[in-house]
Design a protein around this motif. Structure first.
Motif, PDB file in Angstrom:
ATOM      1  N   ILE A 292      56.832  64.394 -92.209  1.00  0.00           N
ATOM      2  CA  ILE A 292      55.993  64.789 -92.052  1.00  0.00           C
ATOM      3  C   ILE A 292      54.766  64.706 -92.850  1.00  0.00           C
ATOM      4  O   ILE A 292      55.172  65.354 -94.307  1.00  0.00           O
ATOM      5  CB  ILE A 292      56.599  66.528 -91.789  1.00  0.00           C
ATOM      6  N   SER A 293      54.104  64.161 -92.822  1.00  0.00           N
ATOM      7  CA  SER A 293      52.945  63.855 -93.456  1.00  0.00           C
ATOM      8  C   SER A 293      51.323  65.207 -93.197  1.00  0.00           C
ATOM      9  O   SER A 293      51.847  64.652 -92.120  1.00  0.00           O
ATOM     10  CB  SER A 293      52.699  62.786 -94.044  1.00  0.00           C
ATOM     11  N   ALA A 294      50.694  65.902 -93.843  1.00  0.00           N
ATOM     12  CA  ALA A 294      49.339  66.303 -93.914  1.00  0.00           C
ATOM     13  C   ALA A 294      48.420  65.382 -94.047  1.00  0.00           C
ATOM     14  O   ALA A 294      48.536  64.755 -94.347  1.00  0.00           O
ATOM     15  CB  ALA A 294      49.932  67.378 -94.830  1.00  0.00           C
ATOM     16  N   ILE A 295      47.440  65.549 -92.656  1.00  0.00           N
ATOM     17  CA  ILE A 295      46.247  64.903 -92.856  1.00  0.00           C
ATOM     18  C   ILE A 295      45.211  64.889 -91.891  1.00  0.00           C
ATOM     19  O   ILE A 295      45.202  67.117 -92.423  1.00  0.00           O
ATOM     20  CB  ILE A 295      46.397  64.146 -91.283  1.00  0.00           C
ATOM     21  N   LYS A 296      43.869  65.113 -92.304  1.00  0.00           N
ATOM     22  CA  LYS A 296      42.805  66.461 -92.396  1.00  0.00           C
ATOM     23  C   LYS A 296      42.630  66.805 -91.176  1.00  0.00           C
ATOM     24  O   LYS A 296      42.948  68.002 -90.475  1.00  0.00           O
ATOM     25  CB  LYS A 296      41.376  65.032 -92.524  1.00  0.00           C
ATOM     26  N   SER A 297      43.104  66.190 -90.247  1.00  0.00           N
ATOM     27  CA  SER A 297      42.936  66.571 -88.713  1.00  0.00           C
ATOM     28  C   SER A 297      44.272  67.358 -88.184  1.00  0.00           C
ATOM     29  O   SER A 297      44.494  67.828 -87.064  1.00  0.00           O
ATOM     30  CB  SER A 297      42.917  65.551 -87.733  1.00  0.00           C
ATOM     31  N   GLY A 298      45.611  67.026 -89.140  1.00  0.00           N
ATOM     32  CA  GLY A 298      46.601  67.820 -88.174  1.00  0.00           C
ATOM     33  C   GLY A 298      48.014  67.928 -88.804  1.00  0.00           C
ATOM     34  O   GLY A 298      47.798  67.156 -90.636  1.00  0.00           O
ATOM     35  N   MET A 299      48.791  66.494 -88.632  1.00  0.00           N
ATOM     36  CA  MET A 299      49.750  66.377 -89.195  1.00  0.00           C
ATOM     37  C   MET A 299      50.641  64.573 -88.554  1.00  0.00           C
ATOM     38  O   MET A 299      50.214  64.572 -87.331  1.00  0.00           O
ATOM     39  CB  MET A 299      51.252  67.210 -89.361  1.00  0.00           C
TER      40      MET A 299
ATOM     41  N   VAL B 193      45.265  69.652 -85.229  1.00  0.00           N
ATOM     42  CA  VAL B 193      45.483  71.270 -85.434  1.00  0.00           C
ATOM     43  C   VAL B 193      45.222  71.892 -83.988  1.00  0.00           C
ATOM     44  O   VAL B 193      46.096  73.125 -83.621  1.00  0.00           O
ATOM     45  CB  VAL B 193      44.827  71.906 -86.619  1.00  0.00           C
ATOM     46  N   ASP B 194      44.676  71.559 -83.490  1.00  0.00           N
ATOM     47  CA  ASP B 194      44.163  71.820 -82.386  1.00  0.00           C
ATOM     48  C   ASP B 194      45.220  71.666 -81.532  1.00  0.00           C
ATOM     49  O   ASP B 194      45.382  73.171 -80.169  1.00  0.00           O
ATOM     50  CB  ASP B 194      43.336  70.868 -81.576  1.00  0.00           C
ATOM     51  N   GLU B 195      45.863  71.406 -80.989  1.00  0.00           N
ATOM     52  CA  GLU B 195      47.066  70.664 -80.392  1.00  0.00           C
ATOM     53  C   GLU B 195      48.222  71.678 -81.175  1.00  0.00           C
ATOM     54  O   GLU B 195      49.046  72.883 -80.062  1.00  0.00           O
ATOM     55  CB  GLU B 195      47.786  69.268 -80.414  1.00  0.00           C
ATOM     56  N   LEU B 196      48.598  72.090 -81.854  1.00  0.00           N
ATOM     57  CA  LEU B 196      49.419  73.539 -82.780  1.00  0.00           C
ATOM     58  C   LEU B 196      48.854  74.717 -82.063  1.00  0.00           C
ATOM     59  O   LEU B 196      49.429  75.151 -81.886  1.00  0.00           O
ATOM     60  CB  LEU B 196      49.311  72.809 -83.857  1.00  0.00           C
ATOM     61  N   ASP B 197      47.620  74.483 -82.055  1.00  0.00           N
ATOM     62  CA  ASP B 197      46.686  76.045 -81.596  1.00  0.00           C
ATOM     63  C   ASP B 197      47.453  76.419 -80.624  1.00  0.00           C
ATOM     64  O   ASP B 197      47.433  77.388 -79.993  1.00  0.00           O
ATOM     65  CB  ASP B 197      45.380  75.968 -82.087  1.00  0.00           C
TER      66      ASP B 197
ATOM     67  N   LYS C  21      49.938  75.584 -79.020  1.00  0.00           N
ATOM     68  CA  LYS C  21      51.050  76.495 -78.950  1.00  0.00           C
ATOM     69  C   LYS C  21      51.259  77.514 -78.703  1.00  0.00           C
ATOM     70  O   LYS C  21      52.204  78.566 -78.277  1.00  0.00           O
ATOM     71  CB  LYS C  21      52.417  75.684 -79.616  1.00  0.00           C
ATOM     72  N   PHE C  22      50.180  78.273 -79.443  1.00  0.00           N
ATOM     73  CA  PHE C  22      50.530  79.366 -79.932  1.00  0.00           C
ATOM     74  C   PHE C  22      49.696  80.880 -79.124  1.00  0.00           C
ATOM     75  O   PHE C  22      49.413  81.628 -79.045  1.00  0.00           O
ATOM     76  CB  PHE C  22      50.228  79.775 -81.365  1.00  0.00           C
ATOM     77  N   ILE C  23      48.868  80.101 -78.006  1.00  0.00           N
ATOM     78  CA  ILE C  23      48.536  80.721 -77.277  1.00  0.00           C
ATOM     79  C   ILE C  23      48.994  81.292 -76.121  1.00  0.00           C
ATOM     80  O   ILE C  23      50.204  80.765 -75.515  1.00  0.00           O
ATOM     81  CB  ILE C  23      47.475  80.008 -75.822  1.00  0.00           C
ATOM     82  N   LEU C  24      48.740  82.860 -75.836  1.00  0.00           N
ATOM     83  CA  LEU C  24      49.542  83.099 -75.030  1.00  0.00           C
ATOM     84  C   LEU C  24      49.538  83.175 -73.177  1.00  0.00           C
ATOM     85  O   LEU C  24      47.944  82.680 -72.672  1.00  0.00           O
ATOM     86  CB  LEU C  24      50.157  84.887 -75.061  1.00  0.00           C
TER      87      LEU C  24
END
Length: 617
Positions: A443-450, A608-612, A614-617
Motif C-alpha cells: 500500500i502506497s500513499a499518493i496525492k489523490s488516495g492510495m 479519497v472520494d471512493e473511500l469517502d 464507503k462511509f456514506i450511510l
C-alpha cells in the motif's frame, strides 16, 4: 419443401473422423506404435522428420498382414479386435478402434509395406487422401512399415493450427515415452531428422525409466509394490527432495495403457502430504492392473481417460501403498527415528524375572545433629582477619562526600542539531509511505488516495524489462561461482538448454561444459541465488517445450518472461520498508508498469472520494 438431410461422402466422413483421432503428429505416433505392439513386435523403430509434419514412420517386426488384411485395414470400422459389443468391456489390446488408419489416410499420404512370416513376398499400398493410388507385391522384411507423409496436406487450416517444431516434437517424444514405459520388454528406437534420439533396449522397468530420463534418476526412485484382489500396483515414486515445479514425470498405466486421472493423482498428492515443498509435484511411474470388466476406456476419443467401477477403493489402496513405501524405505519420518540401541535391554536379561528392589533405612539418622557438628567445626577453624585490611579503605570517606556533589552536576553532551536543507512544512514522513498487507500487497500513499500493488506481478514486470534489455543490448553482469555448479537433466532437456545457451549467456549465465545428461555452470546473473538455478532452468525448459505464452513471441521474449516468473518475489514474502519503496520506485520507472509480462494488472488505485463513499450511510 425440399429435403435438406443427406449422407456425407466417405472422404468427408473420414476427415471428420480424423478430427477426433488425429489432432497433431503425436496422435499418429500413438496410433501406429499401439498397432505395432498389438502385432506382437519386440523391436519397434520410430522415424520422424520436421517434428512429424513431413514424415512419421513406424517399422516393426511383428506378425504382419495378408494381402486382404492390408487392404481392409484402411476401411472405416475395420478391426481385428472386436466381434460383438461385449468385447468392448474386456479389451486387453490397444488399437481396437477401427478408424485410426482410415482417418490417417484421409488427411495424409500413406505408404504401407507388410509381410507375414510364412509368405515369400509382401504387400505395398500407397494411399493419398483416402484414394488408393497403387497396390503392389514387394520384397520386404517380416513385419509392417507404415509411413505417413505430409500430414494435413488437404486440410491447410488444420496444418496452420500446428505449433512450432519444438512444441510438436515435445508431444511426439511424450507419446513415445508413454508407450516405451508401458512395455519395457520391447526394444524401441527414435530417430529425429536422421539422428538417433533414443535407443531403448529390452530391460526391466527401473532400467527403462533410467534409460529415458537419465542415470541420475536411479537414485530418485522408491519402489512401490502392492497386490490385492481388487488392484495390483507396481512401479516407482520419486523421493520428495527431488520433486519438480512441473508435472512432467507423472505416469499412470492401467493394464499397460497410459491414462490421465486427476482423482488418482490426488491420492498420490495426499500420500506425500507434508513431505513436499509448496508448489512442487512428486514424480511417479505406476502400473495398475485391474480386471478389464471393471473399467470403461471408451469415454474419451484418445482413450487417455477411463472410468473405474470403484474409484474410492482404488484411491485408498493407492494412497496407503505409497505411504507404506515411503515409510518402509525411511523416506517419511517415523516416531522412532532417533532410537538409541544402547538403551535397549541386554540380550541376557530379556527373559529374566524382575525382582523388587530392597530399601535400607537408617532409623538413627538425625540431620540436625550433623548440622550442629559442622557449625562447631566452622567456629573452631575460624581465622582472625589481617590487621592491615583497614589500609584498603583509606581516603574513601572523603571521596564519598565529594561524590554527591559531583553527580548532581553531571551533564550529557549532545550534537548540535542543525536544520536540514530539505526541511519543508509539507514534508511527509518517509517511514510511513508504504505498508505491506498480508505479505502480498504493498500500500502506497499518493496525492489523490492510495495505490495497492501486487508485489509478485510488479516484480515480474521489473525483472522482465531488465532481462529483455540485457538480451537486446547483449550486456549483462555475471557473478562468478567459487565452485562450478553441475546440474543433471534428461538428454532432451540438454538439447533445449544448448539451443538457449547464447540467450542465457546474455542474461548473465556462464556455461563451462555440456554433456549428455549434465551441464556445468560457472557464473549466474547478479542477484540469482545458487539454489534457484536448477529451478529456473527447469521452468525455462518447460515453458519452451510448451511454448508459453505463444509461438508468436521471440525466443528472447520467452526467456525473459520465464526467468522473471521464476525469480520474482513470491506472494507471502515479507519485505522491509526500503525494499517496499525500492519496488514501488522501480515499477513506475518501467515502460509499462500497469501490467505484468503476462498482461495481468500490477496495481489498482483508490481515490479519497471512493473511500469517502464507503462511509456514506
Amino acid at each position: 419443401m425440399a429435403d435438406i438431410i443427406q449422407l456425407l461422402p466417405d472422404h468427408v466422413a473420414n476427415q471428420i473422423a480424423a478430427g477426433e483421432v488425429v489432432q497433431r503428429p503425436a496422435s499418429v505416433v500413438k496410433e501406429l506404435l499401439e498397432n505395432a505392439i498389438d502385432a506382437g513386435a519386440n523391436t519397434i523403430k520410430l522415424i520422424i522428420k520436421d517434428a512429424g509434419k513431413t514424415l512419421v514412420q513406424v517399422i516393426d517386426n511383428g506378425k504382419g498382414m495378408s494381402v486382404t488384411d492390408a487392404r481392409l485395414s484402411f476401411e472405416r470400422h475395420a478391426t481385428s479386435k472386436i466381434r460383438n459389443a461385449e468385447d468392448l468391456f474386456q479389451l486387453n489390446t490397444k488399437g481396437f478402434r477401427g478408424e485410426a488408419l482410415a482417418s490417417i489416410a484421409a488427411i495424409a499420404h500413406v505408404e504401407l509395406k507388410t509381410k507375414q512370416d510364412l509368405d515369400d513376398v509382401g504387400t505395398a499400398i500407397i494411399i493419398e487422401g483416402s484414394n488408393v493410388v497403387s497396390q503392389d507385391i514387394v520384397v520386404t522384411p517380416t513385419g509392417t512399415s507404415v509411413a505417413v507423409k505430409n500430414l494435413f496436406f488437404n486440410i491447410p487450416a488444420r496444418r496452420n493450427f500446428l505449433k512450432s517444431d519444438t512444441v510438436e516434437l515435445r508431444h511426439v517424444i511424450d507419446e513415445f515415452h508413454r508407450v516405451a514405459l508401458a512395455h519395457p520388454s520391447i526394444s524401441f528406437a527414435l530417430y529425429n531428422n536422421g539422428s538417433e534420439t533414443f535407443n531403448l533396449p529390452v530391460s526391466n522397468y527401473r532400467q527403462r525409466i533410467v534409460n529415458i530420463f537419465g542415470n541420475k534418476t536411479n537414485e530418485k526412485l522408491v519402489p512401490v509394490e502392492e497386490d490385492t484382489e481388487v488392484l495390483k500396483i507396481s512401479g516407482f515414486v520419486g523421493k520428495p527432495e527431488f520433486a519438480k515445479k512441473t508435472r512432467g514425470e507423472q505416469y499412470f498405466f492401467v493394464n499397460n495403457r497410459f491414462i490421465k486421472s486427476a482423482y488418482l493423482n490426488h491420492a498420490i498428492a495426499s500420500a506425500f502430504d507434508g513431505l513436499l515443498k509448496s508448489g512442487t509435484h512428486a514424480s511417479y511411474f505406476l502400473n495398475l492392473t485391474v480386471d478389464p470388466h471393471t473399467i470403461d476406456i471408451n469415454i474419451h476419443p484418445t482413450k487417455t481417460e477411463i472410468k473405474f467401477d470403484d474409484e474410492h477403493t482404488l484411491y485408498a489402496l493407492l494412497r496407503s501403498a505409497i505411504k507404506h513405501s515411503l515409510g518402509q524405505f525411511n523416506i517419511a519420518p517415523v516416531l522412532d527415528f532417533e532410537r538409541d540401541p544402547n538403551l535397549d535391554t541386554p540380550y541376557d536379561y530379556k527373559k529374566a524375572d524382575s525382582k523388587a528392589p530392597k530399601i535400607e533405612v537408617d532409623r538413627s539418622f538425625n540431620p540436625f545433629q550433623e548440622e550442629q557438628q559442622s557449625r562447631a567445626k566452622a567456629i573452631a577453624y575460624k581465622k582472625e582477619p589481617v590487621a592491615s585490611w583497614e589500609s584498603l579503605y583509606v581516603g574513601l570517606e572523603s571521596k564519598g562526600n565529594n561524590s554527591k556533589q559531583d553527580f548532581t552536576e553531571v551533564r550529557f553532551e549532545s550534537e548540535e542539531q542543525t536544520a536540514s536543507i530539505f526541511t519543508d512544512e509539507n514534508q511527509v514522513d518517509k517511514t510511513n509511505t508504504t505498508y505491506q498487507l498480508h505479505n502480498k500487497y504493498i500500500i502506497s500513499a499518493i496525492k489523490s488516495g492510495m495505490l495497492v500493488i501486487d508485489q509478485h506481478r510488479a516484480h515480474q514486470r521489473i525483472l522482465y524489462e531488465d532481462f529483455l534489455k540485457n538480451l537486446t543490448i547483449k550486456e549483462a553482469v555475471s557473478q562468478q561461482l567459487l565452485f562450478p555448479l553441475r546440474l543433471h537433466f534428461s538428454p532432451q532437456d540438454i538439447v533445449i538448454i544448448r539451443q538457449l545457451k547464447d540467450d542465457l549467456e546474455h542474461t548473465g549465465f556462464v556455461f563451462s561444459s555440456f554433456k549428455d545428461e549434465t551441464v556445468d555452470i560457472t557464473g549466474v546473473p547478479v542477484g540469482v541465488p545458487e539454489s534457484e538455478v536448477s529451478i529456473i532452468l527447469e521452468q525455462l525448459v518447460s515453458d519452451v517445450e510448451n511454448e508459453v505464452p505463444d509461438s508468436n513471441f521471440s525466443a528472447a521474449d520467452l526467456l525473459a518472461k520465464s526467468m522473471a516468473k521464476s525469480l520474482a518475489i513470491k506472494t507471502g514474502q515479507s519485505l522491509q520498508k526500503d525494499e517496499q519503496e525500492h519496488l514501488v520506485n522501480k515499477l513506475f520507472a518501467c515502460k509499462e508498469p500497469n501490467v505484468s509480462p503476462t498482461n495481468r494488472t500490477t496495481f489498482v488505485t483508490m481515490t479519497v472520494d471512493e473511500l469517502d463513499k464507503k462511509f456514506i450511510l
